[in-house]
Scaffold this active site. Structure first.
Site, PDB file in Angstrom:
ATOM      1  N   SER A 109     -24.804 -19.318 -39.555  1.00 29.44           N
ATOM      2  CA  SER A 109     -26.036 -18.540 -39.720  1.00 29.44           C
ATOM      3  C   SER A 109     -26.309 -17.358 -38.815  1.00 29.44           C
ATOM      4  O   SER A 109     -25.643 -17.560 -37.718  1.00 29.44           O
ATOM      5  CB  SER A 109     -27.444 -19.464 -39.559  1.00 29.44           C
ATOM      6  OG  SER A 109     -28.446 -18.772 -39.498  1.00 29.44           O
ATOM      7  N   TYR A 132     -28.405 -12.585 -43.293  1.00 28.11           N
ATOM      8  CA  TYR A 132     -29.773 -12.148 -43.241  1.00 28.11           C
ATOM      9  C   TYR A 132     -29.763 -10.572 -43.267  1.00 28.11           C
ATOM     10  O   TYR A 132     -29.143 -10.171 -42.418  1.00 28.11           O
ATOM     11  CB  TYR A 132     -30.846 -12.552 -42.315  1.00 28.11           C
ATOM     12  CG  TYR A 132     -31.359 -13.952 -42.703  1.00 28.11           C
ATOM     13  CD1 TYR A 132     -32.159 -14.475 -43.521  1.00 28.11           C
ATOM     14  CD2 TYR A 132     -31.024 -14.913 -41.484  1.00 28.11           C
ATOM     15  CE1 TYR A 132     -32.621 -15.552 -43.790  1.00 28.11           C
ATOM     16  CE2 TYR A 132     -31.474 -16.309 -41.957  1.00 28.11           C
ATOM     17  CZ  TYR A 132     -32.017 -16.591 -42.723  1.00 28.11           C
ATOM     18  OH  TYR A 132     -32.606 -17.753 -42.941  1.00 28.11           O
ATOM     19  N   THR A 158     -28.520 -14.398 -47.842  1.00 24.90           N
ATOM     20  CA  THR A 158     -29.871 -14.916 -48.187  1.00 24.90           C
ATOM     21  C   THR A 158     -30.691 -14.030 -48.678  1.00 24.90           C
ATOM     22  O   THR A 158     -30.918 -13.083 -48.192  1.00 24.90           O
ATOM     23  CB  THR A 158     -30.308 -15.908 -46.918  1.00 24.90           C
ATOM     24  OG1 THR A 158     -29.344 -17.038 -46.672  1.00 24.90           O
ATOM     25  CG2 THR A 158     -31.692 -16.530 -47.394  1.00 24.90           C
ATOM     26  N   LYS A 237     -27.415 -16.362 -51.995  1.00 25.11           N
ATOM     27  CA  LYS A 237     -28.096 -17.701 -51.669  1.00 25.11           C
ATOM     28  C   LYS A 237     -29.489 -17.582 -52.116  1.00 25.11           C
ATOM     29  O   LYS A 237     -30.215 -16.792 -51.247  1.00 25.11           O
ATOM     30  CB  LYS A 237     -27.969 -18.371 -50.548  1.00 25.11           C
ATOM     31  CG  LYS A 237     -28.342 -19.762 -50.164  1.00 25.11           C
ATOM     32  CD  LYS A 237     -28.077 -20.254 -48.895  1.00 25.11           C
ATOM     33  CE  LYS A 237     -28.828 -21.311 -48.517  1.00 25.11           C
ATOM     34  NZ  LYS A 237     -30.252 -21.224 -48.354  1.00 25.11           N
ATOM     35  N   HIS A 261     -34.564 -22.713 -50.489  1.00 20.69           N
ATOM     36  CA  HIS A 261     -34.264 -22.532 -48.823  1.00 20.69           C
ATOM     37  C   HIS A 261     -35.174 -23.707 -48.290  1.00 20.69           C
ATOM     38  O   HIS A 261     -35.958 -23.824 -47.118  1.00 20.69           O
ATOM     39  CB  HIS A 261     -35.279 -21.432 -48.194  1.00 20.69           C
ATOM     40  CG  HIS A 261     -34.909 -20.781 -47.288  1.00 20.69           C
ATOM     41  ND1 HIS A 261     -34.029 -19.589 -47.114  1.00 20.69           N
ATOM     42  CD2 HIS A 261     -35.027 -20.866 -45.920  1.00 20.69           C
ATOM     43  CE1 HIS A 261     -34.042 -18.951 -45.861  1.00 20.69           C
ATOM     44  NE2 HIS A 261     -34.382 -20.082 -45.351  1.00 20.69           N
TER      45      HIS A 261
END
Length: 384
Positions: A109, A132, A158, A237, A261
């Site tokens: 992440s 992100y 994402t 995603k 999510h």
């Protein structure tokens, strides 16, 4: 020594709750608003039955799997999850090492408590970087360039978190990072310290960080921009709508993860499993063969088989991995992945499948008493 005697992925959650600080456990386990979607992710699996076939040679069952040139011991990847350091001092490094030991790809992440360099140094070859998208595109470019240079195999963008969902547990707990932890990919952003600052009026520091940095004006035009700065496969995603899946194909993405999510964004959104067949149909209707993965609510090997039978190319596993990390560090995650693989292997054998490629819609029936399931095509019913 950690107690790793749990027998399934539901029991490991119970053990994690015993050992984790309340703020950390609530962060991992809850969702947005009423948490309806968190429950729906799990209950959706009970709407399908598995119809086994008999007298098949299952003396050897092959659970191995490959997507984007990434090999896996089973059709499961470790999902991207933030701040593993909340669960265990080993942080994402321990999780990545466990994934390597289990032969499973690891998704790292952006909001991690380890660095890209530390993850590279684990030696795990099959790593994906979850991205992100923040407003500062030069920082985004820096992350992507570093991930590619450090041997990550794909990017997972994402797209369902342009704003953070209303996570009341985090606000109630005034969620902050404990002393000694830092968001290693965000350290050069001036706002990164907000996730560690308690504020009795404004609640969660994570909410403030997202509000200040994540780009809520993001559109599909980001995909061509990203394609211009990397050669890595681009996986999107957070899609649920078939219309968005069609746009993803039009914009040339290399893969899709059908996801809500973990129920942490829009409450009352449908589960990924519920929308999976429609998304797969939309993608294939565009003439595309890109992989379509799914996440949300996976706790059993039979869940993985149901997802594959509904058209998933693979499955992402989230919360149970973090619970295993909390209970036993690297060994706890290895135990979680070993249990899931054993369940997949046994369930495949009992269903009459000796390879992942043999799993298909012919294995599925709608459960008569578990609530409505999407209608099955007549052609499929004729094959039962």
């Amino acid at each position: 020594m950690a107690d790793l005697s749990f027998l399934n992925l539901e029991e490991v959650e119970e053990e994690a709750k015993k050992v984790m600080p309340k703020m950390a456990f609530d962060y991992y386990s809850t969702g947005s608003d009423t948490c309806y979607t968190v429950g729906e992710n799990r209950s959706c699996f009970s709407r399908y039955l598995l119809l086994p076939r008999m007298l098949r040679n299952v003396s050897r069952v092959d659970t191995s799997h490959e997507l984007f040139g990434i090999r896996s011991s089973m059709p499961v990847w470790v999902a991207p999850m933030a701040m593993h350091g909340l669960a265990h001092p080993g942080r994402e490094v321990a999780t990545c090492r466990a994934a390597a030991a289990a032969g499973v790809p690891f998704t790292f992440s952006t909001v991690a408590t380890s660095s890209l360099q530390e993850i590279q140094e684990t030696g795990h070859d099959n790593r994906i970087f979850q991205l992100y998208v923040i407003r500062n595109r030069e920082v985004v470019r820096r992350w992507v360039t570093e991930a590619e240079s450090r041997g990550f195999k794909a990017l997972m963008v994402t797209v369902d978190a342009q704003r953070l969902g209303n996570r009341e547990a985090d606000a109630r707990n005034k969620f902050t990072l404990p002393p000694g932890l830092a968001l290693r990919n965000l350290e050069y952003l001036s706002s990164a310290s907000t996730v560690q600052a308690r504020d009795s009026q404004d609640g969660s520091g994570l909410m403030k960080l997202f509000t200040s940095e994540v780009d809520d004006s993001l559109t599909w035009e980001f995909i061509p921009w990203l394609r211009g700065v990397t050669k890595l496969p681009i996986i999107v995603k957070g899609l649920l709508s078939p219309a968005d899946a069609e746009l993803a194909v039009q914009y040339g993405v290399d893969g899709i993860v059908v996801s809500n999510h973990g129920g942490r964004q829009l409450d009352y959104a449908p589960s990924g499993l519920h929308m999976l067949p429609a998304v797969v149909a939309a993608v294939r209707g565009c003439g595309s063969s890109i992989p379509v993965l799914v996440d949300g609510g996976v706790r059993r090997g039979t869940d993985v088989i149901k997802a594959l039978a509904l058209g998933a190319s693979g499955v992402l596993l989230g919360r149970p991995v973090l619970y295993g990390l909390a209970v036993g560090g690297q060994a706890g995650v290895e135990r979680v992945l070993q249990l899931l693989r054993s369940e997949i292997e046994l369930s495949m054998a009992l269903a009459g499948c000796s390879s992942v490629q043999q799993i298909g819609p012919q294995l599925l029936l709608p459960a008569p008493s578990a609530g409505p399931a999407p209608p099955m095509p007549a052609a499929q019913l004729c094959k039962l």
